[in-house]
Design a protein around this motif. Sequence first.
Motif, PDB file in Angstrom:
ATOM      1  N   LEU A  62      30.573  45.651  42.843  1.00  0.00           N
ATOM      2  CA  LEU A  62      30.200  47.035  42.558  1.00  0.00           C
ATOM      3  C   LEU A  62      31.116  48.010  43.271  1.00  0.00           C
ATOM      4  O   LEU A  62      31.663  48.943  42.664  1.00  0.00           O
ATOM      5  N   GLU A  63      31.297  47.815  44.568  1.00  0.00           N
ATOM      6  CA  GLU A  63      32.088  48.757  45.374  1.00  0.00           C
ATOM      7  C   GLU A  63      33.525  48.865  44.899  1.00  0.00           C
ATOM      8  O   GLU A  63      34.110  49.945  44.871  1.00  0.00           O
ATOM      9  N   ASN A  64      34.100  47.710  44.559  1.00  0.00           N
ATOM     10  CA  ASN A  64      35.528  47.674  44.237  1.00  0.00           C
ATOM     11  C   ASN A  64      35.815  47.635  42.749  1.00  0.00           C
ATOM     12  O   ASN A  64      36.965  47.625  42.343  1.00  0.00           O
ATOM     13  N   GLN A  65      34.753  47.565  41.958  1.00  0.00           N
ATOM     14  CA  GLN A  65      34.877  47.502  40.504  1.00  0.00           C
ATOM     15  C   GLN A  65      35.859  46.402  40.085  1.00  0.00           C
ATOM     16  O   GLN A  65      36.841  46.631  39.391  1.00  0.00           O
ATOM     17  N   PHE A  66      35.531  45.183  40.576  1.00  0.00           N
ATOM     18  CA  PHE A  66      36.270  44.012  40.132  1.00  0.00           C
ATOM     19  C   PHE A  66      35.295  42.848  39.937  1.00  0.00           C
ATOM     20  O   PHE A  66      34.092  42.987  40.151  1.00  0.00           O
ATOM     21  N   TYR A  67      35.812  41.706  39.481  1.00  0.00           N
ATOM     22  CA  TYR A  67      34.979  40.529  39.288  1.00  0.00           C
ATOM     23  C   TYR A  67      34.846  39.748  40.599  1.00  0.00           C
ATOM     24  O   TYR A  67      35.761  39.752  41.432  1.00  0.00           O
ATOM     25  N   ALA A  68      33.720  39.058  40.761  1.00  0.00           N
ATOM     26  CA  ALA A  68      33.541  38.112  41.861  1.00  0.00           C
ATOM     27  C   ALA A  68      33.117  36.775  41.270  1.00  0.00           C
ATOM     28  O   ALA A  68      32.200  36.710  40.445  1.00  0.00           O
ATOM     29  N   VAL A  69      33.790  35.713  41.685  1.00  0.00           N
ATOM     30  CA  VAL A  69      33.549  34.359  41.166  1.00  0.00           C
ATOM     31  C   VAL A  69      32.999  33.506  42.305  1.00  0.00           C
ATOM     32  O   VAL A  69      33.693  33.248  43.289  1.00  0.00           O
ATOM     33  N   HIS A  70      31.758  33.078  42.172  1.00  0.00           N
ATOM     34  CA  HIS A  70      31.016  32.416  43.248  1.00  0.00           C
ATOM     35  C   HIS A  70      30.886  30.929  42.947  1.00  0.00           C
ATOM     36  O   HIS A  70      30.271  30.540  41.951  1.00  0.00           O
TER      37      HIS A  70
END
Length: 306
Positions: A206-214
Amino acid sequence: MSVLRVAAAAYPVDFHPGWAAYEAKVTAWVADAAGRGARLLVFPEYASLELISLLPPELHHDILALRPALQAFLPEFLALHARLARQHGVGLVAGSFPVAQGGGYVNRAYVFGPNGAQHWQDKLLMTRFEAEEWQIDPGTGVRVFELPLTGEEALRFGVAVCYDSEFPTLARQLAEGGAEVLVVPSFTSARAGYTRVRVGSLARALENQFYAVHAPLIADAAWTYAVEEAVGRASVYAPADHGLPETGIVAEGEWNTPGWLVTDLDLELIRRVREDGHVLNWRDRHAGQTRPGPAEVVPLGVAVYG
């Protein structure tokens, strides 16, 4: 190439009778994800620790003694992952490894390019388990990796190992370095820990407006105290905005079910959201950091009771 196919592993810890069994397992996993078109493959934090099964039984529960013993496997571990990345032409984040460094040990996630080139990202913030029992030292610095795609295009991504995802500054540094994807390998022994990493990863997206892959570790391994139990589900997160899921969850696997989560990431959606989203977290990041001053304590008078 605005669409990138990624694979996040919910990777199970197995007891192996020898190196050949471990090599066969990892080889099959990489071939599976690459065969499904994934260009970036992510294994979990401490996935390498199933190699403890190759150590003498008296070391399986001896946290401090098994650290130096594991170093014997590191050259073969690196050669295996470099070969697989090169063979399949993929970017590969290997399961992190407790690596001897400067008189101590760091939790190191090795990153391999499609030509087999080897780099790494060390975990910077230690959980209590790592600091107090494992005596693992924090690493230094963050790196943004460039994965070649087609022509002159490349994807920039960074790695936040488990607990690192719960702190905004690390991910912000990666985003400032051009990262459009945050990779989060994790090892959490209970659902509460998994939730902390999940919420942290959602917040960083949300903060960085990018994807996160967990990519989480899955374990039911009473034979070693090191990774006795691990829980989670592979997931991919994004900012909830134009063209992206309103839950912030792009995709997720089943709870505690081993396997790859293979997902297409539309990088153009992220770029458009940064430029013209419902909200502009990325644009407003500096104001969000500098505008609030120190908190002022405001007394609300004397308590009045009934």
